[in-house]
Design an enzyme around this catalytic site. Structure first.
Site, PDB file in Angstrom:
ATOM      1  N   HIS B 193       0.768  -1.087  -0.003  1.00  0.00           N
ATOM      2  CA  HIS B 193      -0.004   0.004   0.000  1.00  0.00           C
ATOM      3  C   HIS B 193       0.943   1.181   0.108  1.00  0.00           C
ATOM      4  CE1 HIS B 193      -3.552  -2.338   1.584  1.00  0.00           C
ATOM      5  NE2 HIS B 193      -3.622  -2.411   0.276  1.00  0.00           N
ATOM      6  N   ARG B 326     -14.925  12.608 -21.259  1.00  0.00           N
ATOM      7  CA  ARG B 326     -15.592  11.534 -21.956  1.00  0.00           C
ATOM      8  C   ARG B 326     -16.999  11.374 -21.208  1.00  0.00           C
ATOM      9  NH1 ARG B 326     -13.303   5.488 -20.639  1.00  0.00           N
ATOM     10  NH2 ARG B 326     -14.232   6.052 -18.457  1.00  0.00           N
ATOM     11  N   GLU B 425     -12.778   2.015 -29.629  1.00  0.00           N
ATOM     12  CA  GLU B 425     -12.474   0.819 -28.684  1.00  0.00           C
ATOM     13  C   GLU B 425     -13.166  -0.338 -29.133  1.00  0.00           C
ATOM     14  OE1 GLU B 425     -13.485   2.080 -24.714  1.00  0.00           O
ATOM     15  OE2 GLU B 425     -15.146   3.380 -25.351  1.00  0.00           O
ATOM     16  N   ASN B 448      -7.021  -0.228 -23.958  1.00  0.00           N
ATOM     17  CA  ASN B 448      -7.554  -1.344 -22.807  1.00  0.00           C
ATOM     18  C   ASN B 448      -8.533  -2.208 -23.401  1.00  0.00           C
ATOM     19  OD1 ASN B 448      -5.166  -0.017 -21.497  1.00  0.00           O
ATOM     20  ND2 ASN B 448      -6.726   0.807 -19.796  1.00  0.00           N
ATOM     21  N   ASP B 449      -9.620  -1.371 -23.812  1.00  0.00           N
ATOM     22  CA  ASP B 449     -10.953  -1.944 -24.090  1.00  0.00           C
ATOM     23  C   ASP B 449     -10.812  -2.603 -25.631  1.00  0.00           C
ATOM     24  OD1 ASP B 449     -12.528  -2.276 -21.970  1.00  0.00           O
ATOM     25  OD2 ASP B 449     -13.376  -0.241 -22.368  1.00  0.00           O
ATOM     26  N   CYS B 496      -5.615   7.198 -25.691  1.00  0.00           N
ATOM     27  CA  CYS B 496      -5.676   7.477 -24.130  1.00  0.00           C
ATOM     28  C   CYS B 496      -5.676   6.170 -23.310  1.00  0.00           C
ATOM     29  CB  CYS B 496      -7.012   8.296 -23.762  1.00  0.00           C
ATOM     30  SG  CYS B 496      -8.430   7.367 -24.362  1.00  0.00           S
TER      31      CYS B 496
END
Lengths: 88, 560
Positions: B193, B326, B425, B448-449, B496
């Site tokens: 952490h 977005r 995406e 990512n997507d 992005c």
């Protein structure tokens, strides 16, 4: 009453999801245990026990609940275990 | 490096370097100065323990709120885990038994934590790091029980390098990045952490250095290099310069390649607290302002004014720079109590993003667009729509923007229609990129997507994690195709996703022809300096080579 659930959160049953799991278990009038294929069963209300199960994303966990709220407790815990965390 | 400098190595957690003078943090766990346990009043000690737990809960609540503001919602939830540990019947039971056996509360606490800490230490990886959390909780209880003041880590002198055996999350969350030049610890790992907080706060840090760290005396000049995981004692002039350079590397101007091809390097943000750090990192604006935080953790949706204020705050932090907001991307996977988000078998393929905005959440979408169009007058705003997969969806979204503009006109409210764009995406949007680009100002690739959908591999499933790599040729070709088609359609094209923030891929992405890269703020300086080192021609050749191979292994070879 028992149920087997596959863990969805990316972090498995670690710090944050585990805290949610343990807190949820504590909200019901039921004795609940949780086990993985290798470890447990342990008290679902103990953060230390739940975290040491080291349950990861994709692992199956076995829940057993006894008591007045057993069914609703299992529903709520299944919900915690199958809700993914964070951003997409 | 001169002979006088001594280097210790550990695990670097924040890719930055800092130099300053050592302050040792010893924590509060040492009970050696407490008197030996004498016969105690069991009831009084039990009561003392109980009220210490209550106080600990209050502290954790306060720290959770503070961390939420400073570090972010997700990280702040670490304190919930601490509360759950504190309430563990194994802990309270252990303390109570020890008190009943005649120990005073502080000694009972110390004893009750011994076994659980040892248990976690015996485990592997991330689970072992929970031992740090237990120590943190134990030390908190001991401090409260012994009435000691907490060492105030929020007010350290300028240029402090903080050294400690361990730092818990409650310690790290207090650190002020303005004054703390870095920290290093004897124990700890990349996913502890303390490491997570250090990254969020942008503080240079090296953890897990080992016992050798203890040889560094208070006041000594030390350099902490979080990129290479080094702690340099008495750094010489060249090491200091390197660190100084790295700090000066925060480039506030827009940068271009060696041959003058300008690339915008922007930051992604997910809360208002991340705006200032992004600005300080030298970001050329915001390439992805996620709006989900405005809607989560509350009973009802934020109204138009509340949203307007948030967008204006971003615009005023980045005056003259572009801020790309977005629109809401929420779906079955992220339940919100006041929205009807039914459970879906495949939530990531389900009712989310623009689909909800055009369907179930049409009213919410209208409110968000009203707030955005009003904020459009206050700076260089841009708006993009998530998860578009075909042209009609975009046309419908653009029609909504027109309707909202018309309604604002009729109400006599001042507004400006911002630049509009589509987040690429889905494979559908890749194939239609040219047509989409003809209708908007820009495209922004969400890697990512996109990777998840091109590779048909869920991001939630560890079993298929290997497929979830943007360096697989099908993903790279989808990216390249989007950029070319986007330019053909007359739009500029940015990226992005996480991929944009990997400095090792900057040259390739420039070679692909991207106009903008947006990433988490900490990597902005490094990517900017990589852009400046890049030659467009060489980058294009690299991109061509990468696009000519058929396996990820070959891509990696070419990339090196």
């Amino acid at each position: 009453m028992e149920r087997t659930v596959t863990i969805v959160p990316e972090d498995g049953l670690h710090a944050r999801p585990a805290a949610k799991f343990v807190t949820t278990a504590g909200e019901f009038d039921a004795e609940i245990t949780v086990a993985t294929e290798e470890n447990g069963p342990v008290n679902a209300g103990s953060m230390i026990s739940v975290t040491t199960l080291d349950a990861r994303q994709g692992d199956e966990v076995h829940l057993v609940a006894e008591g007045k709220d057993a069914e609703s407790a299992l529903d709520a815990l299944e919900d915690v275990l199958t809700t993914p965390e964070g951003e997409s | 490096m001169s002979a006088e400098s001594v280097e210790l190595s550990g695990v670097g957690v924040t890719p930055r370097t800092g130099v300053g003078n050592v302050i040792w943090y010893r924590g509060t766990a040492d009970l050696s100065d407490l008197p030996d346990p004498k016969t105690v009043d069991t009831d009084a000690e039990l009561e003392r323990f109980e009220s210490a737990c209550e106080r600990a809960h209050e502290e954790l609540d306060a720290e959770r709120e503070r961390a939420r503001e400073r570090v972010g919602d997700d990280e702040a939830e670490i304190f919930d885990a601490h509360k759950a540990f504190l309430d563990d019947p194994a802990i309270s039971g252990g303390v109570e038994t020890a008190i009943e056996n005649g120990l005073p509360a502080p000694h009972a606490v110390r004893q009750a934590f011994e076994d659980p800490i040892a248990k976690f230490e015996g485990l592997e990886g991330r689970t072992a790091e929970r031992a740090d959390d237990l120590r943190d909780i134990r030390d908190r209880l001991l401090r409260i029980l012994t009435d000691r003041d907490r060492t105030d880590l929020s007010d350290l002198p300028d240029g402090t390098i903080l050294l400690a055996e361990r730092l818990g999350p409650s310690d790290t969350a207090q650190l002020d990045p303005e004054t703390v030049a870095g920290f290093a610890t004897v124990f700890g790992g990349r996913t502890s952490h303390a490491a997570i907080f250090a990254r969020s706060l942008g503080i240079p840090a090296v953890v897990g250095v080992g016992d050798e760290l203890a040889q560094i005396a208070e006041g000594r000049p030390v350099l902490v290099d979080g990129t290479d995981g080094l702690v340099v004692i008495d750094p010489d002039e060249s090491a200091r310069e390197r660190a100084g350079d790295e700090k000066a590397e925060i480039i506030t101007d827009h940068v271009g390649t060696r041959d003058g091809n300008e690339i915008e390097v922007a930051a992604n943000v997910g809360t208002l607290a991340e705006l200032d750090p992004a600005n300080e990192a030298g970001a050329d604006g915001i390439g992805l302002f996620r709006t989900e935080f405005l809607f989560l953790d509350r009973e009802s949706p934020p109204d138009e004014d509340e949203q307007y204020d948030a967008y204006v705050e971003a615009l005023s932090t980045f005056s003259n720079e572009r801020v790309i907001v977005r629109t809401l991307d929420i779906g079955g996977d992220k339940p919100i109590s006041y929205l009807d988000t039914p459970e879906e078998d495949n939530p990531f393929l389900g009712d989310r993003g623009i689909r909800r905005s055009l369907g179930t959440d049409a009213d919410l979408f209208e409110t968000q667009l009203r707030a955005l169009l009003r904020a459009g007058t206050e700076g260089n705003l841009a708006v993009m729509f998530p998860l578009v997969s075909h042209v009609e969806e975009l046309d419908a979204a653009l029609a909504r923007v027109e309707q909202v503009a018309k309604a604002l006109d009729e109400d006599g409210i001042e507004y400006e229609v911002p630049e509009l764009g589509v987040m690429i995406e889905t494979p559908g949007s890749v194939f239609m990129a040219e047509s989409l680009a003809e209708r908007v100002d820009f495209l922004s690739i969400g890697t990512n997507d996109l990777t998840q959908y091109v590779m048909a591999a869920s991001r939630e499933n560890e079993q298929v994690a290997d497929l979830h790599d943007p360096l697989h040729p099908p993903v790279l070709r989808a990216i390249h195709r989007t950029i070319s088609a986007g330019h053909d359609g007359g739009a500029w094209v940015g990226m992005c996703g996480e991929m944009a923030g990997d400095p090792d891929l900057t040259e390739l992405l420039v070679g692909f022809g991207l106009d903008e890269l947006s990433m988490s703020a900490v990597t902005v300086p490094e990517v900017k300096s990589r852009v400046r080192e890049t030659d467009s021609k060489e980058a294009e050749e690299l991109a061509e080579q990468v696009l000519s191979v058929e396996t990820r292994e070959e891509v990696r070879k070419v990339e090196k």
